[in-house]
Enzyme design. Structure first.
Site, mmCIF file in Angstrom:
data_model
loop_
_atom_site.group_PDB
_atom_site.id
_atom_site.type_symbol
_atom_site.label_atom_id
_atom_site.label_comp_id
_atom_site.label_asym_id
_atom_site.label_seq_id
_atom_site.Cartn_x
_atom_site.Cartn_y
_atom_site.Cartn_z
ATOM 1 N N ASN A 258 0.879 -1.174 0.000
ATOM 2 C CA ASN A 258 0.000 0.000 0.000
ATOM 3 C C ASN A 258 0.919 1.227 0.000
ATOM 4 O O ASN A 258 1.479 1.575 1.025
ATOM 5 C CB ASN A 258 -0.885 -0.042 1.258
ATOM 6 C CG ASN A 258 -1.688 1.234 1.451
ATOM 7 O OD1 ASN A 258 -1.765 2.077 0.560
ATOM 8 N ND2 ASN A 258 -2.296 1.375 2.621
ATOM 9 N N LYS B 278 0.172 4.244 -0.283
ATOM 10 C CA LYS B 278 -0.477 5.438 0.279
ATOM 11 C C LYS B 278 -0.246 6.639 -0.654
ATOM 12 O O LYS B 278 -0.151 6.449 -1.864
ATOM 13 C CB LYS B 278 0.011 5.684 1.714
ATOM 14 C CG LYS B 278 -0.135 4.416 2.571
ATOM 15 C CD LYS B 278 -0.012 4.646 4.041
ATOM 16 C CE LYS B 278 -0.190 3.317 4.756
ATOM 17 N NZ LYS B 278 -0.158 3.443 6.202
ATOM 18 N N HIS C 83 -9.523 1.069 4.918
ATOM 19 C CA HIS C 83 -8.242 1.283 5.601
ATOM 20 C C HIS C 83 -8.478 2.218 6.785
ATOM 21 O O HIS C 83 -9.299 3.137 6.706
ATOM 22 C CB HIS C 83 -7.225 1.890 4.629
ATOM 23 C CG HIS C 83 -5.850 1.920 5.219
ATOM 24 N ND1 HIS C 83 -5.449 2.899 6.091
ATOM 25 C CD2 HIS C 83 -4.798 1.066 5.101
ATOM 26 C CE1 HIS C 83 -4.204 2.649 6.469
ATOM 27 N NE2 HIS C 83 -3.784 1.546 5.883
ATOM 28 N N GLU D 250 -6.935 4.671 7.870
ATOM 29 C CA GLU D 250 -6.770 6.098 7.570
ATOM 30 C C GLU D 250 -8.032 6.653 6.906
ATOM 31 O O GLU D 250 -8.422 7.796 7.143
ATOM 32 C CB GLU D 250 -5.524 6.305 6.684
ATOM 33 C CG GLU D 250 -4.238 6.110 7.493
ATOM 34 C CD GLU D 250 -3.040 5.597 6.720
ATOM 35 O OE1 GLU D 250 -3.028 5.664 5.478
ATOM 36 O OE2 GLU D 250 -2.103 5.104 7.384
ATOM 37 N N GLU E 247 -5.353 -4.931 10.701
ATOM 38 C CA GLU E 247 -4.363 -3.882 10.889
ATOM 39 C C GLU E 247 -4.649 -3.107 12.171
ATOM 40 O O GLU E 247 -5.456 -2.161 12.165
ATOM 41 C CB GLU E 247 -4.392 -2.913 9.700
ATOM 42 C CG GLU E 247 -4.076 -3.556 8.374
ATOM 43 C CD GLU E 247 -3.490 -2.535 7.382
ATOM 44 O OE1 GLU E 247 -2.400 -2.794 6.876
ATOM 45 O OE2 GLU E 247 -4.113 -1.481 7.157
ATOM 46 N N GLY F 18 2.366 2.420 10.748
ATOM 47 C CA GLY F 18 3.306 3.535 10.575
ATOM 48 C C GLY F 18 3.993 3.970 11.855
ATOM 49 O O GLY F 18 4.594 5.036 11.911
ATOM 50 N N SER G 54 3.416 -1.965 10.430
ATOM 51 C CA SER G 54 4.862 -1.997 10.668
ATOM 52 C C SER G 54 5.511 -3.341 10.347
ATOM 53 O O SER G 54 6.434 -3.773 11.054
ATOM 54 C CB SER G 54 5.183 -1.548 12.093
ATOM 55 O OG SER G 54 4.764 -0.198 12.281
HETATM 56 P P1 PGA Z 1 2.778 0.400 7.692
HETATM 57 O O1 PGA Z 1 1.308 0.576 7.086
HETATM 58 O O2 PGA Z 1 3.349 -0.881 7.118
HETATM 59 O O3 PGA Z 1 3.544 1.609 7.239
HETATM 60 O O4 PGA Z 1 2.624 0.322 9.166
HETATM 61 C C1 PGA Z 1 0.462 -0.524 6.870
HETATM 62 C C2 PGA Z 1 -0.836 -0.055 6.264
HETATM 63 O O5 PGA Z 1 -1.300 1.041 6.597
HETATM 64 O O6 PGA Z 1 -1.442 -0.752 5.415
#
Ligand code: PGA
Length: 250
Positions: free
Chosen positions: A9, A11, A95, A97, A167, A173, A212
């Site tokens: 992803n 983003k 997601h 976010e 997640e 992140g 992460s």
């Molecule tokens: P990250 O994000 O690997 O940077 O923690 C995962 C995601 O949001 O799908």
């Protein structure tokens, strides 16, 4: 056997030049990745070039979001059929976010899930609790609520053409990964909850872990019985890290 999957992803990251380097690097390093399915989800605007570069590759591509509507007066939105038109096979829905920053409710996410399937896209449904919810022992309640909203609207059979990504919001992140045991426990919970409706669908469903994931922790996570791969954010922007994660899955 469930085929493992690693999905990147990206983003809101990447110029055309950065995307070209990333895609080129992934393509070159794929020889060491045996049978894992590899997917990249670029920002909408990069989908056409990524589609061109990956045409004929074993790496597939998808969207990070889609509109719940088919077409019409929805300024700034992109529909599932537009993603299909550019060769997308999958799309991420719900997601954290999108849920937190753009106010997507469980109902909206369920509608997007159904919109994706209606045009032949495989939705990757994201679920997961915040830190406060985990600390209040609400993890299973929250994940169940997010999952149930989709199953209620789309039906259990729809999960046969979908992927779930667990997640935990506190791991996204932040560099703070769920331990393999913490992740496995929620993955097993998700599978068991769906198995109450259909044991076959639950057994076949791929459940990815996200939050992460790095080369250094991928193998341990993917070694858990109910973890079928990963949804990778930050580490999917680094060719070597991403390839190492793909090898750990494949
Ligand atoms: P990250 O994000 O690997 O940077 O923690 C995962 C995601 O949001 O799908």
């Amino acid at each position: 056997m469930r085929r493992p999957m690693v999905a990147g992803n990206w983003k809101m990251n990447g110029t055309q030049a950065e995307a070209a380097a990333l895609v080129g690097g992934i393509e070159q390093g794929l020889a060491g990745v045996r049978h894992a399915e590899i997917l990249v989800c670029p920002p909408y605007i990069l989908v056409p070039v990524v589609a061109e570069w990956l045409s004929g590759s074993r790496v597939t591509w998808g969207g990070q979001n889609l509109s719940a509507h088919k077409s019409g007066a929805y300024t700034g939105e992109i529909s599932g059929s537009m993603l299909r038109d550019f060769g997308c096979s999958h799309v991420i829905v719900g997601h954290s976010e999108r849920r937190a920053l753009y106010g997507e409710s469980d109902q909206t996410v369920a509608e997007k899930f159904r919109a994706a399937q209606s045009v032949g896209l495989v939705p990757i449904l994201c679920v997961g609790e915040t830190l406060a919810e985990r600390e209040a022992s609400q993890t299973e309640t929250v994940v169940a609520r997010q999952l149930d909203a989709v199953v209620k609207l789309a039906g259990i059979a729809a999960m046969d053409n979908a992927i779930v990504a667990y997640e935990p919001v506190w791991a996204i992140g932040t560099g703070r990964t769920a331990t393999p045991e913490q992740a496995q426990s929620v993955h097993a919970f998700i599978r068991a909850r769906l198995a109450q409706l259909s044991a076959t669908v639950a057994e076949r469903l791929r459940i990815l872990y996200g939050g992460s994931v790095k080369a250094a922790n991928a193998q341990q996570l993917f070694g858990q019985p109910d973890i079928d791969g990963g949804l990778i954010g930050g580490a999917s922007l680094d060719v070597e890290e991403f390839l190492a994660i793909c090898r750990a899955a494949g």
